[in-house]
Design a protein around this motif. Structure first.
Motif, PDB file in Angstrom:
ATOM      1  N   PRO A   1      24.523  -0.323  -0.816  1.00 53.39           N
ATOM      2  CA  PRO A   1      23.465  -1.042  -0.475  1.00 53.39           C
ATOM      3  C   PRO A   1      23.444  -2.518  -0.453  1.00 53.39           C
ATOM      4  O   PRO A   1      23.052  -3.736   0.051  1.00 53.39           O
TER       5      PRO A   1
ATOM      6  N   VAL B   1      28.894   3.469   0.330  1.00 57.20           N
ATOM      7  CA  VAL B   1      28.351   2.571   0.553  1.00 57.20           C
ATOM      8  C   VAL B   1      27.252   1.744  -0.751  1.00 57.20           C
ATOM      9  O   VAL B   1      26.166   2.759  -0.839  1.00 57.20           O
TER      10      VAL B   1
ATOM     11  N   ASP C   1      14.493  -0.183  -0.888  1.00 57.27           N
ATOM     12  CA  ASP C   1      15.162   1.658  -0.529  1.00 57.27           C
ATOM     13  C   ASP C   1      14.338   2.528  -0.263  1.00 57.27           C
ATOM     14  O   ASP C   1      14.607   3.251   0.258  1.00 57.27           O
TER      15      ASP C   1
ATOM     16  N   ASN D   1      24.199   4.197  -3.595  1.00 56.97           N
ATOM     17  CA  ASN D   1      24.777   4.505  -2.656  1.00 56.97           C
ATOM     18  C   ASN D   1      24.692   5.721  -2.369  1.00 56.97           C
ATOM     19  O   ASN D   1      23.883   6.550  -2.291  1.00 56.97           O
ATOM     20  N   ARG D   2      24.900   5.009  -1.084  1.00 58.13           N
ATOM     21  CA  ARG D   2      25.026   6.091   0.299  1.00 58.13           C
ATOM     22  C   ARG D   2      26.678   7.201   1.143  1.00 58.13           C
ATOM     23  O   ARG D   2      27.386   5.901   0.683  1.00 58.13           O
TER      24      ARG D   2
ATOM     25  N   GLU E   1      14.662   2.989   6.097  1.00 56.06           N
ATOM     26  CA  GLU E   1      13.977   3.630   7.427  1.00 56.06           C
ATOM     27  C   GLU E   1      12.846   3.106   7.833  1.00 56.06           C
ATOM     28  O   GLU E   1      12.443   3.374   9.313  1.00 56.06           O
TER      29      GLU E   1
ATOM     30  N   LEU F   1      24.111  -5.200   6.841  1.00 51.53           N
ATOM     31  CA  LEU F   1      24.521  -3.678   6.141  1.00 51.53           C
ATOM     32  C   LEU F   1      24.650  -2.406   7.055  1.00 51.53           C
ATOM     33  O   LEU F   1      24.100  -1.975   7.716  1.00 51.53           O
ATOM     34  N   TRP F   2      25.939  -1.600   6.326  1.00 47.65           N
ATOM     35  CA  TRP F   2      26.170  -0.865   7.251  1.00 47.65           C
ATOM     36  C   TRP F   2      26.042   0.227   6.325  1.00 47.65           C
ATOM     37  O   TRP F   2      25.738   0.038   5.363  1.00 47.65           O
ATOM     38  N   MET F   3      25.462   1.276   7.588  1.00 49.84           N
ATOM     39  CA  MET F   3      24.482   2.659   6.839  1.00 49.84           C
ATOM     40  C   MET F   3      25.673   3.790   7.569  1.00 49.84           C
ATOM     41  O   MET F   3      25.008   3.783   8.825  1.00 49.84           O
TER      42      MET F   3
ATOM     43  N   ASN G   1      21.605   9.453   8.050  1.00 44.76           N
ATOM     44  CA  ASN G   1      21.215  10.124   7.430  1.00 44.76           C
ATOM     45  C   ASN G   1      19.938  11.395   7.915  1.00 44.76           C
ATOM     46  O   ASN G   1      20.129  11.541   9.486  1.00 44.76           O
TER      47      ASN G   1
ATOM     48  N   GLN H   1      28.131   5.649  11.787  1.00 42.20           N
ATOM     49  CA  GLN H   1      28.217   4.904  10.910  1.00 42.20           C
ATOM     50  C   GLN H   1      27.283   3.588  11.885  1.00 42.20           C
ATOM     51  O   GLN H   1      27.357   3.065  13.204  1.00 42.20           O
TER      52      GLN H   1
ATOM     53  N   LEU I   1      31.953  -1.328   0.679  1.00 44.33           N
ATOM     54  CA  LEU I   1      31.274  -0.391   1.711  1.00 44.33           C
ATOM     55  C   LEU I   1      33.279  -0.037   1.171  1.00 44.33           C
ATOM     56  O   LEU I   1      34.234  -0.830   1.149  1.00 44.33           O
TER      57      LEU I   1
END
Length: 875
Positions: free
Chosen positions: A506, A504, A689, A525-526, A692, A633-635, A638, A619, A474
């Protein structure tokens, strides 16, 4: 004769007093003066040279008065002032040896501003949160900001200036204020107290009762080092766990749960840069070396508008700037870790540097203990080590400008057989901060910061069947400017704006050896960006009531490039997908965060405070552990993960006793959070992937009562804190949609911190804590379906682990080496968990391999009694 001598002495003293009083009377003292075509300023300078009187005035008051021709012989000073000032439409007032010049009618309205920086005498370090007050007909008080800057606007006149800070000698001086003036203040360290005081400061004398901010505590590194800690290693984050409303998210770790929030809802800043994993050794040590720090502040629930991005708290940690007067070495050698810090001037009293390092090889200690059969570490090949490095440079660019550059990096290597024999994990943080301070004028101060933060980790599979490593990272970059504007003596505005970007990764896999074909899998990448502005106004309404109110507004955008999936109602099936190119906006959100706090003085020593605030968090941390694993995992938000937000309400009563020797407080709080996340049952997270599809969102509640009793003065000091709290969640699809306790839901939390100074060299410290056990989801039995036997579980977090309690003791003995005058040494002996309580860190359950109809549970204990010794030094 014996009787005559005292009488003569009394008469002589009386004559001296009379003579001095006459000398200070402008109608009694005479001068001869000859002025030829001079300005009024030059005339006043001449009078100062001929007499003991000093003039104070605003430059604008006497501007434009020139071409003065004046001559007198042996006339009173009053006659000269009447001729020069009254005839030019000015008034004056004598205050002892000072003459204050002002315009007519300006007695009540004419004001002046005193401003400057509060620093440490010995090192030149800026002091954060110092109290500065001016006492005259009224008392005016303020606190220094994050850079030691203060500004006070008061009516012109004579005042007593008082400045104080915990652990420093109080500064008092008389000050006659007639115009705006820069007035730096330097406070000397209390030599007798620096190694012994244990005080939790709420940001200075003003804070406890008078300060408008609520839910705020501040710790200096001196205070942190006096708290008994395991391994004789001072720990910033563990020290905060002794305060009300703050507890560890898991036993023995530095992860914090603040007012019913999860540990990812805490914004942890190091010189303003965010630190995403502030732990070493799976959370058993914090990532911050106390020798490199000077100040730690925490804001719970309703925090100032300049902070944003988290729901629960802000922990603002500031590094040392470096001694700008002399070089100094500070360090420590211990069983757990060793430290060394070098600081000194580059150009004396103008620029300085600080370099600090810390290293720990706990794995070697565990392996040695295993060989000696002291503990069962499973193997002598454990690898548990970490290091961190801090560096800082600062320089004055003039009277109005200052530049700061700071950096931090830390790294962990972790393999511990009793926890996991199949994987080794490496992780680390890096932050870089560049800041520019500028003083526009006596009332306006600005700081511009460029911030960089990176967190990355590698998860290495050690078994031959899985020949790969998993890497993730990140990165965040922020540019912002903050302003402090003291608009008048009763008003302070803080405002600013900034932009932040985040990238990020992942996860991706890389083959570890060349024995197998390259197994490269990489998730997209995010990326995201934020723009924010804020405004906060602190206003004194009258003698009893002060308010602070403001708003923070944030615009958030999720960015490409990315392939975004669309799903059916229960996210079980992909229905479509859309590709967004690099930099294209996938979705956007806007968050407005109003905040308001009111303080009512019930008396000179008691106050009532009410507060409300809304916080947004863009986040999300995807984790199923309360320990804080590096693989969490930081996301960013979205189309599927909406931003979290919460409404926080609090009320408190604050009271001091015995000249502020004792402080007490009681606060109640309630928070309602939305869009919090939790996993589905049996979630599949690894390199998914479509992550969500494994996560559900819902709401959360937290409420509680916080009590604090604290003793600040005397040879025995410390505090007692107690928190009763409850934290619950409700997420459709989890626990049948019913409310369930959070894993960190603990009903009772009691902490006692005590320090006794036995002499200038010897002090003792003790801590005792009691906390209700964490919550866990455990299997209740097994069932068979189609010939396969599986586990069935309790309700989500339906099992409460046993209560946690322990006693820690430490003793410190200061020593000196006579041959080296500047050398200071200190032995610290500590015992962690004195009565050997086997507190549970985690609980695991598996089917019995011998009989799958039965379930076996395994508990992980955080050791037992742990004695340690360390030697600290400074020269």
């Amino acid at each position: 004769m014996k009787r005559i001598i005292p009488i003569l002495l009394l008469v002589s003293c009386a004559l001296l007093i009379i003579n001095r009083s006459h000398a200070q009377d402008i109608s009694k003292e005479t001068i001869s003066i000859d002025l030829k075509n001079v300005t009024l300023k030059e005339a006043l300078n001449t009078i100062e040279k001929l007499t003991r009187f000093k003039f104070t005035y605003k430059s604008a008051v006497i501007a434009g008065i020139r071409n003065i021709r004046y001559q007198q012989q042996h006339v009173p000073v009053k006659k000269v002032l009447d001729d020069l000032l009254l005839q030019n439409g000015l008034q004056y007032e004598q205050v002892q040896t000072y003459i204050i010049i002002k315009k007519p009618g300006g007695t009540g309205a004419q004001t002046a501003t005193v401003y400057g920086f509060v620093t440490v005498v010995q090192s030149g370090e800026a002091l954060i949160g110092s109290t500065v007050s001016l006492t005259g007909p009224k008392t005016y008080t303020t606190l220094t900001n994050a850079y030691g800057f203060y500004s006070l606007t008061v009516p012109v006149g004579e005042y007593v200036l008082n400045s104080s800070h915990v652990g420093f000698t109080e500064h008092i001086e008389n000050l006659v204020i007639g115009e705006n003036q820069r007035h730096p203040i330097a406070l000397p360290v209390k030599e007798a107290d620096t190694m012994q005081a244990v005080i939790v400061s709420s940001a200075g004398k003003k804070s406890m009762v008078q300060n408008v901010i609520t839910g705020n505590h501040r710790l200096s590194t001196l205070e942190i080092k006096r708290i008994a800690m395991g391994g004789s290693e001072p720990d910033v984050l563990k020290s905060l766990q002794f305060l009300p409303g703050i507890q560890s998210a898991a036993e023995g770790t530095t992860n914090l749960s603040v007012r019913g929030g999860s540990y990812d809802q805490n914004l942890i800043l190091l010189d303003e840069a965010p630190v995403y994993n502030p732990t070493h050794s799976l959370g058993f040590f914090s990532a911050f070396n106390t020798d490199a720090l000077k100040d730690v502040a925490i804001y719970k629930g309703v925090f100032p508008a300049q902070y944003g991005g988290r729901l629960s708290s802000v922990i603002d940690i500031r590094m040392k700037e470096g001694n700008n007067k002399q070089h100094a070495l500070t360090g420590g050698i211990g069983l757990i870790a060793s430290r060394l810090t070098w600081e000194g001037p580059i150009k004396k009293e103008r620029s300085s540097f600080m370099i600090s390092g810390r290293y720990s090889n706990t794995g070697a200690l565990l392996n040695t203990a295993y060989r000696l059969k002291v503990i069962d570490a499973g193997t002598s090949r454990n690898k548990v080590s970490f290091y961190d490095l801090n560096a800082k440079f600062n320089t004055a660019l003039g009277r109005r400008d200052h530049l700061y550059l700071s950096a931090y990096t830390g790294y962990d290597n972790f393999y511990l057989l009793p926890l996991d024999m199949e994987t080794r994990t490496n992780w680390g943080n890096t932050t870089v901060t560049a800041r520019w301070n500028h003083v526009f004028n006596t009332r306006l101060f600005a700081n511009t910061s460029l911030l960089y933060s990176q967190y990355k980790y590698t998860h290495i599979m050690l078994d031959s069947a899985r020949d790969f490593s998993w890497r993730a990272s990140l990165k965040e970059v922020t540019l912002k400017t903050d302003f402090d504007w003291s608009t008048n003596k009763n008003s302070l505005l803080k405002f600013g704006a900034g932009i932040s970007t985040q990238d990020v990764l992942p996860g991706k896999t890389i083959s570890v050896t060349d024995h197998k074909p390259d197994q490269r899998i990489s998730l997209n990448n995010r990326r995201s960006a934020q723009v924010f502005v804020y405004l906060n106004h602190e206003q004194k309404i009258n003698k009893r009531i002060s308010v602070s109110y403001g708003i923070r507004a944030t615009g958030f955008a999720a960015l490409g490039d990315a392939l975004v999936y669309q799903y059916n109602a229960d996210t079980s099936l992909v229905t479509d997908s859309t590709y967004y190119g690099k930099g294209k906006i996938i979705t956007s959100y806007f968050g407005a965060e109003p905040k308001a706090t009111a303080r009512v003085l019930l008396s000179a020593t008691a106050s009532l405070k009410l507060a409300y605030g809304r916080n947004y968090q863009f986040q999300h941390l995807l984790t199923n552990s309360s320990v804080g694993l590096p693989t969490d995992l930081w996301m960013p938000s979205n189309t599927h993960f909406k931003p979290q937000y919460s409404d926080h309400y609090s009320a408190g009563v604050f009271k001091t006793f015995a000249g502020e020797a004792w402080e007490t407080s009681m606060e109640v709080y309630y928070r309602q959070s939305h869009n919090v996340i939790d996993y589905r049952d049996n979630a599949d997270l690894f390199l998914n992937d479509k992550i969500e599809t494994q996560v559900l969102t819902g709401q959360a509640k937290g409420y509680g009562v916080e009590l604090l009793v604290k003793k600040n003065k005397g040879v025995s000091r410390g505090w007692i804190s107690y928190t009763w709290s409850k934290a619950t969640r409700q997420i459709d699809g989890v626990n049948n949609g019913d409310w369930y306790p959070a894993s960190y839901d603990r009903r009772h939390n009691l902490s006692i911190v005590y320090n006794q100074t036995l002499s200038k060299r010897l002090s003792l410290s003790a801590n005792w804590v009691f906390r209700s056990g964490n919550r866990a989801t455990v299997p209740l039995g097994t069932y068979a379906f189609n010939g396969i036997r599986s586990l069935y579980y309790s309700t989500r977090n339906g099992y409460s682990l046993p209560a946690h309690h322990r006693l820690d003791l430490s003793a410190s003995w200061q020593s000196r080496i006579k041959a080296i005058k500047q050398f200071e040494g200190e032995w610290v002996i500590s015992v962690y968990n004195v009565y050997n309580r086997r507190n549970i860190v985690a609980l695991f359950a598996r089917q019995d391999p011998a009989n799958y109809s039965y379930v076996k549970t395994y508990q992980v204990n955080f050791g037992g009694i742990i004695p340690s010794i360390a030697y600290n030094f400074k020269f």
